[in-house]
Design a protein around this motif. Structure first.
Motif, PDB file in Angstrom:
ATOM      1  N   THR A 116       0.834  -1.268   0.105  1.00 38.15           N
ATOM      2  CA  THR A 116       0.080   0.128   0.119  1.00 38.15           C
ATOM      3  C   THR A 116       0.561   0.983   0.010  1.00 38.15           C
ATOM      4  OG1 THR A 116      -0.005   0.274   2.525  1.00 38.15           O
ATOM      5  CG2 THR A 116      -1.849  -0.961   1.145  1.00 38.15           C
ATOM      6  N   HIS A 117       2.218   0.602   0.533  1.00 35.63           N
ATOM      7  CA  HIS A 117       2.964   2.648   0.359  1.00 35.63           C
ATOM      8  C   HIS A 117       3.939   2.482  -0.924  1.00 35.63           C
ATOM      9  CE1 HIS A 117       1.850   3.470   4.901  1.00 35.63           C
ATOM     10  NE2 HIS A 117       1.554   2.003   4.736  1.00 35.63           N
ATOM     11  N   CYS A 118       3.808   1.080  -1.546  1.00 36.13           N
ATOM     12  CA  CYS A 118       5.405   1.339  -2.180  1.00 36.13           C
ATOM     13  C   CYS A 118       4.708   0.372  -3.836  1.00 36.13           C
ATOM     14  CB  CYS A 118       6.860   0.555  -2.022  1.00 36.13           C
ATOM     15  SG  CYS A 118       7.695  -0.222  -2.756  1.00 36.13           S
ATOM     16  N   THR A 119       4.968   1.089  -4.803  1.00 38.79           N
ATOM     17  CA  THR A 119       4.880   0.414  -6.429  1.00 38.79           C
ATOM     18  C   THR A 119       5.570   0.683  -6.908  1.00 38.79           C
ATOM     19  OG1 THR A 119       2.214   1.313  -6.055  1.00 38.79           O
ATOM     20  CG2 THR A 119       2.730   0.732  -8.229  1.00 38.79           C
ATOM     21  N   PRO A 120       6.429  -0.696  -6.688  1.00 40.17           N
ATOM     22  CA  PRO A 120       7.618  -0.249  -8.058  1.00 40.17           C
ATOM     23  C   PRO A 120       7.665  -0.593  -9.619  1.00 40.17           C
ATOM     24  CG  PRO A 120       7.166  -2.640  -7.209  1.00 40.17           C
ATOM     25  CD  PRO A 120       6.073  -2.250  -6.603  1.00 40.17           C
ATOM     26  N   GLY A 121       8.612   0.262 -10.464  1.00 38.67           N
ATOM     27  CA  GLY A 121       8.134  -0.085 -11.802  1.00 38.67           C
ATOM     28  C   GLY A 121       8.501   1.519 -12.228  1.00 38.67           C
ATOM     29  N   GLY A 149       4.369  13.612   4.374  1.00 31.47           N
ATOM     30  CA  GLY A 149       4.778  13.144   3.147  1.00 31.47           C
ATOM     31  C   GLY A 149       4.776  13.867   2.128  1.00 31.47           C
ATOM     32  N   HIS A 150       3.770  14.627   2.022  1.00 34.20           N
ATOM     33  CA  HIS A 150       3.098  15.005   0.722  1.00 34.20           C
ATOM     34  C   HIS A 150       3.949  15.839  -0.456  1.00 34.20           C
ATOM     35  CE1 HIS A 150      -0.042  12.537   1.621  1.00 34.20           C
ATOM     36  NE2 HIS A 150      -0.610  13.555   2.939  1.00 34.20           N
ATOM     37  N   SER A 151       4.641  16.974   0.481  1.00 32.49           N
ATOM     38  CA  SER A 151       5.626  17.639  -0.302  1.00 32.49           C
ATOM     39  C   SER A 151       6.910  18.020  -0.976  1.00 32.49           C
ATOM     40  CB  SER A 151       5.796  19.090   1.097  1.00 32.49           C
ATOM     41  OG  SER A 151       4.663  19.420   1.058  1.00 32.49           O
ATOM     42  N   THR A 152       7.403  15.898  -0.405  1.00 28.96           N
ATOM     43  CA  THR A 152       8.564  16.036  -0.930  1.00 28.96           C
ATOM     44  C   THR A 152       7.985  14.662  -2.506  1.00 28.96           C
ATOM     45  OG1 THR A 152       8.943  13.883   0.238  1.00 28.96           O
ATOM     46  CG2 THR A 152       9.340  16.036   0.918  1.00 28.96           C
ATOM     47  N   THR A 253       6.722  -0.002   6.561  1.00 34.86           N
ATOM     48  CA  THR A 253       5.864   0.811   5.064  1.00 34.86           C
ATOM     49  C   THR A 253       7.459   0.514   4.571  1.00 34.86           C
ATOM     50  OG1 THR A 253       6.889   3.012   5.629  1.00 34.86           O
ATOM     51  CG2 THR A 253       4.130   2.557   5.772  1.00 34.86           C
ATOM     52  N   GLY A 254       8.045   0.570   5.087  1.00 38.53           N
ATOM     53  CA  GLY A 254       9.961   0.537   4.591  1.00 38.53           C
ATOM     54  C   GLY A 254      10.366   1.500   3.796  1.00 38.53           C
ATOM     55  N   THR A 255       9.283   3.269   4.664  1.00 40.48           N
ATOM     56  CA  THR A 255      10.837   4.308   4.359  1.00 40.48           C
ATOM     57  C   THR A 255      10.285   4.786   5.754  1.00 40.48           C
ATOM     58  OG1 THR A 255      10.754   5.919   2.856  1.00 40.48           O
ATOM     59  CG2 THR A 255       8.544   5.692   3.049  1.00 40.48           C
ATOM     60  N   MET A 256      11.225   6.025   5.745  1.00 36.12           N
ATOM     61  CA  MET A 256      10.802   7.152   6.642  1.00 36.12           C
ATOM     62  C   MET A 256      11.143   8.673   6.234  1.00 36.12           C
ATOM     63  SD  MET A 256      13.512   7.680  10.585  1.00 36.12           S
ATOM     64  CE  MET A 256      12.813   6.389  11.202  1.00 36.12           C
ATOM     65  N   HIS A 257      10.262   9.937   6.767  1.00 37.81           N
ATOM     66  CA  HIS A 257      10.768  11.046   6.302  1.00 37.81           C
ATOM     67  C   HIS A 257      12.294  11.641   6.607  1.00 37.81           C
ATOM     68  CE1 HIS A 257      10.106  15.447   5.640  1.00 37.81           C
ATOM     69  NE2 HIS A 257       9.412  15.370   5.306  1.00 37.81           N
ATOM     70  N   ASN A 258      12.745  12.267   5.680  1.00 34.43           N
ATOM     71  CA  ASN A 258      14.127  12.726   5.679  1.00 34.43           C
ATOM     72  C   ASN A 258      14.175  13.425   7.056  1.00 34.43           C
ATOM     73  OD1 ASN A 258      16.868  12.975   4.852  1.00 34.43           O
ATOM     74  ND2 ASN A 258      16.216  15.392   5.051  1.00 34.43           N
TER      75      ASN A 258
END
Ligand SMILES: Cc1cc2nc3c(=O)[nH]c(=O)nc-3n(C[C@H](O)[C@H](O)[C@H](O)COP(=O)(O)OP(=O)(O)OC[C@H]3O[C@@H](n4cnc5c(N)ncnc54)[C@H](O)[C@@H]3O)c2cc1C
Length: 369
Positions: A116-121, A149-152, A253-258
């Motif tokens: 739900t957080h990551c669509t590769p390709g 997370g909407h501004s990057t 999610t496999g990510t984190m805000h900078n």
């Protein structure tokens, strides 16, 4: 598509010979000795595409600002242009014959939460990028301190896997006259800088770039007292809401805000005194954008041991960072719902005390130089 595992020096020449195929690729900038051998064996041609500038072009830079100026000058002299698509005739072969079934693991993004957080390709990369350009054109701006997370761009996993090229990002975005374009492109130059430094200092993945930090008393493998503390950090159970929120977001999610990456990394290396390599390894294992150069580069930036790094004494106060960047608490609330209840523990170490200890350790290293 043919998938195979093993040593490319053996596999690529063999498959190319069996198919009578020409070999061509977009350059990568690590394992260059392996690629050089494949090239020699196959007569392959290679192309730039993964970076804005080749790391060997010009002199080696240690500081970001002059590097950034050189990149901008080079790109304004010769703006990145896409090559025409090569004229490839698809081969009439049964690819299964050449594929190695062991090379086809269950894709990690198939797990429900990650998907739900990551669509590769490439298609997903282009869609995300063009949506972001529209957001900029509508005056939405770029803000890498906005935890929503909407501004990057959210493009880091796509850049990491070569699904979009930074040259294309540069060409499309720089043609747009909208606030935020150049702030965003500056970050893309940071990515180039991380690779530039990595190319010139390949052991920065495991070694302090500034050698005086070798004397710093970080906890590291061998001394195991810190492993319980490390596990609390990894699980997002430090008692520091912003750090815990980031670490749980990462796991889910496999990510984190900078901004939160910086705060979580500072907490680990400075307040807990744990070696940046532990954090780098955990991020490597869990980030979907885990990148050979950007990850150690940024860890050394936060830890203070990199060339152009945050000065060691600049220690993020995670409580003040939360007040400033998540004033309504919505980011923390999302990942750590118990943070604002009596059930939530006190920070595992006192924020001010641990900061003081970190600064004292740093003074000892400095005075022994
Ligand atoms: C401790 C730590 C570890 C990190 N590890 C990684 C990593 O393994 N892989 C990775 O891609 N980024 C890493 N970063 C950098 C940064 O956090 C991510 O690139 C950013 O969060 C990605 O979000 P975005 O795509 O929305 O970036 P945007 O803000 O939209 O920026 C556009 C692009 O610029 C690049 N970029 C942005 N910030 C940086 C930066 N500080 N350093 C290098 N490139 C940057 C990314 O490719 C990004 O997609 C790390 C940062 C820290 C503090």
């Amino acid at each position: 598509m043919i998938r195979a595992t093993g040593d490319p020096r053996e596999i690529v020449p063999r498959i190319a010979a069996e198919l009578g195929a020409e070999v061509t690729w977009n350059r990568r900038y690590h394992l260059t000795d392996v690629d050089a051998q494949v090239k020699e064996a196959t007569g392959a041609t290679s192309h730039p595409g993964f970076l804005l500038t080749e790391p060997w072009a010009g002199k080696p830079y240690k500081v970001f600002t002059p590097f950034s100026k050189a990149v901008q000058a080079a790109l304004s002299d010769a703006p990145p242009q896409p090559l025409p698509a090569p004229d490839i005739t698809p081969l009439d072969i049964d690819t299964a014959e050449f594929s190695d079934r062991a090379a086809e693991p269950e894709p990690f993004w198939a797990s429900d939460t990650l998907a739900t957080h990551c669509t590769p390709g490439e298609d997903a990369a282009l869609e995300r990028f063009h949506n972001f350009l529209e957001h900029l054109a509508d005056g939405g701006g770029y803000d890498n301190d906005d935890l929503s997370g909407h501004s990057t761009t959210g493009l880091s996993p796509h850049l990491r896997f070569g699904e979009i090229s930074p040259g294309y990002i540069w060409a499309e975005a720089s043609a747009l006259d909208a606030p935020g374009v150049w702030a965003m492109l500056r970050q893309v130059i940071w990515r180039d800088f991380a690779w530039h430094r990595y190319f010139h200092v390949p052991d920065m993945t495991t070694r302090n770039v500034r050698e005086q930090f070798d004397r710093f008393e970080w906890s590291w493998a061998g001394d195991t007292d810190h492993l319980a503390d490390l596990a609390l950090w990894q699980r997002g159970e430090t008692g520091v809401p912003l750090v815990d929120a980031g670490m749980r977001e990462l796991w889910a999610t496999g990510t984190m805000h900078n901004r939160v990456r910086m705060v979580a990394a500072s907490w680990l290396t400075k307040n807990l005194g744990i070696h940046w390599r532990h954090g780098e390894e955990w991020f490597w294992d869990t980030l979907v954008d885990a990148d050979v150069a950007s990850n150690p580069f940024n860890w050394q930036w936060v830890a203070g041991s990199g060339d152009d790094a945050a000065p060691y004494f600049r220690i993020f106060n995670p409580l003040l960072q939360q007040e400033k960047f998540d004033p309504g608490g919505s980011y923390v609330q999302r990942w750590v719902p118990e943070a604002f209840t009596p059930l939530y523990p006190e920070p595992m170490v006192d924020v001010k005390e641990s900061r003081k200890r970190a600064l004292e350790s740093y003074q000892e290293v400095r005075s022994s130089m």
